[in-house]
Each structure stands twice: as C-alpha cells, then as structure tokens.
Motif scaffolding. Structure first.
Motif, PDB file in Angstrom:
ATOM      1  N   GLU A  51     104.292  62.393  93.461  1.00  0.00           N
ATOM      2  CA  GLU A  51     103.323  63.418  93.059  1.00  0.00           C
ATOM      3  C   GLU A  51     103.134  63.311  91.558  1.00  0.00           C
ATOM      4  OE1 GLU A  51     105.078  67.143  94.115  1.00  0.00           O
ATOM      5  OE2 GLU A  51     106.848  66.793  92.869  1.00  0.00           O
ATOM      6  N   LEU A  52     101.939  63.699  91.105  1.00  0.00           N
ATOM      7  CA  LEU A  52     101.671  63.611  89.671  1.00  0.00           C
ATOM      8  C   LEU A  52     102.195  64.863  88.983  1.00  0.00           C
ATOM      9  CD1 LEU A  52      98.060  62.099  89.707  1.00  0.00           C
ATOM     10  CD2 LEU A  52     100.241  60.943  89.264  1.00  0.00           C
ATOM     11  N   PRO A  65     103.439  59.816  87.801  1.00  0.00           N
ATOM     12  CA  PRO A  65     104.050  59.978  89.127  1.00  0.00           C
ATOM     13  C   PRO A  65     105.569  60.170  89.084  1.00  0.00           C
ATOM     14  CG  PRO A  65     103.477  57.681  88.731  1.00  0.00           C
ATOM     15  CD  PRO A  65     103.000  58.433  87.538  1.00  0.00           C
ATOM     16  N   MET A  66     106.031  61.047  89.944  1.00  0.00           N
ATOM     17  CA  MET A  66     107.464  61.250  90.179  1.00  0.00           C
ATOM     18  C   MET A  66     107.656  61.303  91.693  1.00  0.00           C
ATOM     19  SD  MET A  66     109.197  62.078  87.220  1.00  0.00           S
ATOM     20  CE  MET A  66     110.376  63.410  87.375  1.00  0.00           C
ATOM     21  N   ILE A  67     108.866  60.996  92.158  1.00  0.00           N
ATOM     22  CA  ILE A  67     109.144  61.075  93.598  1.00  0.00           C
ATOM     23  C   ILE A  67     109.056  62.541  94.031  1.00  0.00           C
ATOM     24  CG2 ILE A  67     110.923  60.760  95.359  1.00  0.00           C
ATOM     25  CD1 ILE A  67     111.755  58.225  93.803  1.00  0.00           C
ATOM     26  N   ALA A  68     108.311  62.769  95.113  1.00  0.00           N
ATOM     27  CA  ALA A  68     108.071  64.138  95.585  1.00  0.00           C
ATOM     28  C   ALA A  68     109.146  64.554  96.588  1.00  0.00           C
ATOM     29  CB  ALA A  68     106.697  64.207  96.245  1.00  0.00           C
ATOM     30  N   GLY A  69     109.304  65.835  96.758  1.00  0.00           N
ATOM     31  CA  GLY A  69     110.189  66.359  97.806  1.00  0.00           C
ATOM     32  C   GLY A  69     111.628  66.473  97.361  1.00  0.00           C
TER      33      GLY A  69
END
Ligand code: U5P
Length: 209
Positions: A51-52, A65-69
């Motif tokens: 997710e941004l 971007p980073m890893i989501a969740g």
C-alpha cells in the motif's frame, strides 16, 4: 505442477548442490540452509500486497509502497525447520514466529506432536510453514491441520526438497496451500527418506548423526 513453485535461481541451485554433498560439514550445512532460507523467503513473499504511504524524502513528500496488512507468521516445524528461520527473519525482522514440535515415528512414519506455540490472531495473518524436507508430508499436513484449527486461513509451505509423494499428499489434504521448493527429487525410499535427497536434515544441521 499445479500449486508448486520450484525456485530454480542459480544461487539456490548451487547452494543446494553444496548441501547435498555428503562431505559438507555441520557448520557449512547450517550456514547454507540459512542462506537458502533467505532466498526462498524472497520468492515466497514476492506477491505480497503493498500500500502507498506518505513519507518525506530529504527533497519532498511522496507516496511510497510498504507491505500491507498484519505482520507475517513464520512457522518452523521443529527441529529442522528452525534452519530456515534466521535467514527468513533477517529479511522480515518483524515477523511473528509459531513453533510446531513434531517428530516422525520411525515405525509408522506418522507425525507426533510434542509442542505448539503460536500467535493468537492467526486468522488475520499470512502463515509461512517451513521444513527443509517434504517427504511423506505427514509432518506438514499435521502442522497445517493444527494451524488451521487455531484459525489460520492463508498458509504457504516452504521446503528445500520435496518428494512427488509428499507434494501429492499435501496438495490432496490442503489444496489451497501453495508449495515453494528448491527441487523435486525422484522418490521416497522404504524408510521415508527423499532420494537422492540429502539425508536427515536435522541430523546434518545439528551434528547429531
Ligand atoms: N526428513 C529428512 N530427510 C528426508 C526425509 C525426511 O530429514 O529425506 C525429516 C525432516 O526432518 C522432516 C521430516 O522434518 O522428516 C519430514 O518428514 P515427513 O513427515 O514429510 O515424512
């Protein structure tokens, strides 16, 4: 093969060959397992959603971007699965860890549980189960049964070597669990060892042969 990713990267294949070699020292075997763990972790996380987020570089704000969740869960099957853990945690330091203690009864080849400790909120997380050898798959199936009973829904399995028999059994028991492996070997022998394989991964890793 449906549901199976063979990681054929030259670095992985080279390291696997070094590990198979009978004369490899305990120290060398452990170090290589750790290194391959890192490389397999890179592959098994390749499609994680991102997710941004808003950040500030020294020059200007941007969306990056980073890893989501929620954080991942690494679930090594004791004891050989531990060989992958450090390499994977080097890449994903914030991951949670579930330990699953199973030994294989030498007569029946059935998996017998002796320890289980996992984060409570497995339902919201991707769980990556790891064991270097997918032989009969009795251990993998038992570990995944247990994780599912505790709520895990999104599960992947990572190994170094898989036997065709083990792949079939795991895919039949848990069809939604995708497998990542460095190689698929020929077959299992009468004692449930992968052929040509690399022997007993736990013994080679810990020098207990
Ligand atoms: N195992 C080996 N080498 C083999 C086959 C099995 O070390 O060639 C061990 C692994 O330690 C693994 C377990 O944890 O047996 C998996 O066996 P299975 O339950 O898939 O038969």
């Amino acid at each position: 093969m449906e549901g199976v990713h063979v990681v054929d990267h030259p670095l992985v294949q080279h390291k696997l060959t070094l590990m198979r070699t009978d004369s490899r020292s305990t120290k060398g075997f452990r170090q290589l397992l750790n290194e391959i763990g890192m490389l397999l972790c890179y592959e098994v996380t390749r499609d994680l959603p991102t997710e941004l987020v808003d950040i500030e570089t020294p020059l200007q704000p941007m969306k990056a971007p980073m890893i989501a969740g929620k954080k991942l869960v690494f679930a090594p099957i004791l004891r050989a699965g531990v060989g992958f853990l450090d390499g994977m945690l080097d890449l994903v330091p914030s991951a949670r860890v579930a330990h699953i203690g199973l030994y294989r009864d030498p007569e029946t080849l059935q998996a017998v549980e002796y320890y289980f400790k996992a984060p409570s909120d497995l339902a919201d997380r991707l769980t990556i189960v790891m064991d270097p050898m997918l032989a009969t798959a009795n251990s993998a199936v038992a570990a995944i049964d247990r994780l599912k009973a505790r709520g895990a829904k999104d599960i992947r399995f990572v190994c170094l070597l898989a036997a065709p028999e083990g792949i079939k059994r795991l895919r039949d028991a848990h069809p939604e669990v995708t497998i990542w492996t460095a190689a698929v070997d020929s077959h299992l022998n009468d004692h449930g060892y992968i052929v040509p394989g690399l022997g007993d991964a736990g013994d080679r890793m810990f020098g207990t042969k």
